[in-house]
Design an enzyme around this catalytic site. Structure first.
Site, short mmCIF file in Angstrom:
data_model
loop_
_atom_site.label_atom_id
_atom_site.label_comp_id
_atom_site.label_asym_id
_atom_site.label_seq_id
_atom_site.Cartn_x
_atom_site.Cartn_y
_atom_site.Cartn_z
CB CYS A 113 -0.96 0.01 1.18
SG CYS A 113 -2.08 -1.39 1.19
CG HIS A 249 -2.92 3.71 2.35
ND1 HIS A 249 -3.33 3.42 1.07
CD2 HIS A 249 -3.09 2.58 3.07
CE1 HIS A 249 -3.73 2.16 1.02
NE2 HIS A 249 -3.60 1.63 2.22
CG ASN A 279 -6.39 -0.51 1.30
OD1 ASN A 279 -5.70 -0.10 0.37
ND2 ASN A 279 -5.88 -0.89 2.45
N1 ACO Z 1 -18.72 -7.72 10.04
C1 ACO Z 1 -19.24 -7.90 11.28
N2 ACO Z 1 -18.48 -8.19 12.36
C2 ACO Z 1 -17.15 -8.29 12.17
C3 ACO Z 1 -16.55 -8.13 10.91
C4 ACO Z 1 -17.40 -7.83 9.81
N3 ACO Z 1 -16.93 -7.63 8.57
N4 ACO Z 1 -15.22 -8.30 11.04
C5 ACO Z 1 -14.98 -8.56 12.33
N5 ACO Z 1 -16.15 -8.58 13.00
C6 ACO Z 1 -16.36 -8.83 14.42
C7 ACO Z 1 -15.22 -9.58 15.04
O1 ACO Z 1 -15.36 -10.97 14.83
C8 ACO Z 1 -15.34 -9.19 16.50
O2 ACO Z 1 -16.35 -9.96 17.07
P1 ACO Z 1 -16.12 -10.58 18.53
O3 ACO Z 1 -15.97 -9.39 19.44
O4 ACO Z 1 -17.38 -11.36 18.75
O5 ACO Z 1 -14.90 -11.42 18.44
C9 ACO Z 1 -15.85 -7.76 16.43
O6 ACO Z 1 -16.42 -7.59 15.11
C10 ACO Z 1 -14.80 -6.72 16.64
O7 ACO Z 1 -13.69 -7.06 15.83
P2 ACO Z 1 -12.41 -6.18 15.80
O8 ACO Z 1 -11.38 -6.82 14.92
O9 ACO Z 1 -12.03 -5.79 17.18
O10 ACO Z 1 -12.98 -4.90 15.05
P3 ACO Z 1 -12.29 -3.51 14.87
O11 ACO Z 1 -13.12 -2.48 15.45
O12 ACO Z 1 -10.83 -3.56 15.22
O13 ACO Z 1 -12.37 -3.34 13.30
C11 ACO Z 1 -11.00 -3.52 11.35
C12 ACO Z 1 -11.73 -4.26 12.43
C13 ACO Z 1 -12.00 -2.69 10.55
C14 ACO Z 1 -10.33 -4.50 10.42
C15 ACO Z 1 -9.95 -2.59 12.01
O14 ACO Z 1 -9.13 -3.31 12.88
C16 ACO Z 1 -9.11 -1.89 11.01
O15 ACO Z 1 -9.57 -1.01 10.32
N6 ACO Z 1 -7.82 -2.22 10.93
C17 ACO Z 1 -6.94 -1.65 9.96
C18 ACO Z 1 -6.84 -2.59 8.87
C19 ACO Z 1 -6.62 -1.96 7.55
O16 ACO Z 1 -7.09 -0.91 7.19
N7 ACO Z 1 -5.90 -2.69 6.78
C20 ACO Z 1 -5.71 -2.34 5.44
C21 ACO Z 1 -4.42 -2.79 4.97
S1 ACO Z 1 -3.14 -1.94 5.76
C22 ACO Z 1 -3.19 -0.50 5.24
O17 ACO Z 1 -3.58 -0.29 4.14
C23 ACO Z 1 -2.78 0.53 6.17
#
Ligand code: ACO
Length: 322
Positions: A113, A249, A279
């Protein structure tokens, strides 16, 4: 002193749109959850017979047109991509052939990325040292091909697309500075753990997919990109007030907002386009740049700080007057 000056941009998104509502029929998720956690409402997905080079070519032709540059004036082609059409030749060579540019160097850069920032840095150095006068720099991805569409933790985030810029040598900036970083200690937090040399069977089986520790990636991405704002402005003895626009990004709206807040940049100056394309990895920054120039947000003469953050980790920035 020679600088590289932006003289045209272009971008392309595949025709097929995948909405959150459609995703909710594929995995256990819903529009409200995706919007509240990422701000993404839809993403574009390449057709089965559409490849990274196709997206790159469409974006490149638009950028060449905007720059008023003929392909035969281009003396450097760099494509940033994680999802090359073939193992080799590079996507840049494939693109070069399609555009009818033969002779000048063409190569790919792989920094996920942050790839476009790495490619821009290299092109800027070619131009500053007099090795090139007119460079085509592209970020293009068919990231959908390395996504597990049954994994709700990752599949909601990514999409396909291409973005391109044409840079020309000029007496005035242009690009003031570029800043790159990598830290391989974080290699396992965001990766596709297989390839040609390792775990090749999973590639053959069609299981070479992106894995991610979402929370960790979130934290490091915010810190990396916020620190880059300070590093970049400091290197140019400028302040946040000098900035017209910050293009982080386009990973997810929460990351973008957190970067702006931590770096102390006025939210009205932070560009966000991720909502309608997800993304797109290396295509993310040139896509956001092109869209913001075309919709009249970013105007000629303004100061723009662009930055990327990706797997590796890799991160980088460029400060430029457009
Ligand atoms: N739909 C519904 N529920 C979901 C989903 C979904 N798509 N995905 C995860 N959950 C659930 C999980 O299972 C968890 O449930 P649980 O509490 O029963 O175990 C709950 O939602 C919370 O999950 P978390 O992983 O804690 O959710 P979070 O608020 O951290 O959001 C996310 C997840 C959106 C992936 C976040 O961590 C994030 O944005 N991370 C950055 C990742 C990113 O942008 N990566 C891109 C590549 S890197 C880059 O480009 C910088």
């Amino acid at each position: 002193m020679i600088y590289s000056k932006l003289c045209g941009t272009g971008s392309y998104l595949p025709e097929k749109v995948l909405t959150n509502h459609e995703l909710a029929t594929m995995v256990d998720t819903n529009h409200e959850w995706i919007m509240s956690r990422t701000g993404i409402s839809e993403r574009h997905i390449a057709a089965n017979d559409e490849y990274t080079c196709d997206l790159a070519e469409k974006a490149a032709r638009i950028a060449l047109d905007a720059a008023g540059v003929n392909a035969n004036e281009i003396d450097l082609v760099i494509v940033a991509t994680t999802t090359a059409d073939q193992v080799f030749p590079s996507t840049a060579c494939l693109l070069q052939e399609r555009l009818g540019i033969s002779g000048p160097p063409a190569f790919d850069v792989q920094a996920v990325c942050a790839g476009f920032m790495f490619a821009l840095d290299v092109a800027d150095k070619f131009i500053r040292t007099g090795s090139a006068k007119c460079a085509l720099v592209v970020g293009a991805e068919t990231f959908s091909r390395i996504i597990d569409w049954t994994d709700r933790r990752t599949c909601i985030l990514f999409g396909d697309g291409g973005g391109a810029v044409v840079l020309k040598a000029d007496n005035e900036p242009g690009v003031y500075s570029t800043h790159l970083h990598s830290d391989g200690r974080h290699k396992d937090l965001l990766c596709v753990p297989s390839g040609v040399s390792r775990n090749y069977q999973s590639v053959l089986d069609g299981n070479a997919f992106t894995t991610m520790e979402g929370g960790e990636v979130f934290k490091w991405a915010v810190k990396g990109m916020a620190d880059l704002v300070e590093e970049t402005l400091e290197a140019n003895q400028m302040t946040k007030d000098d900035l017209d626009w910050l293009i982080p990004h386009q990973a997810n709206v929460r990351i973008i907002n957190a970067v702006g807040k931590r770096a102390g940049v006025d939210p009205d100056k932070v560009i966000t386009t991720v909502g309608h394309h997800g993304n797109t990895s290396a295509a993310s920054v040139p896509l956001a740049l092109d869209e913001s120039i075309r919709n009249g947000k970013i105007k000629t003469g303004q100061l723009v700080l662009m930055e990327g953050f990706g797997g590796g980790f890799t991160w980088g920035s460029a400060l430029l007057r457009v």
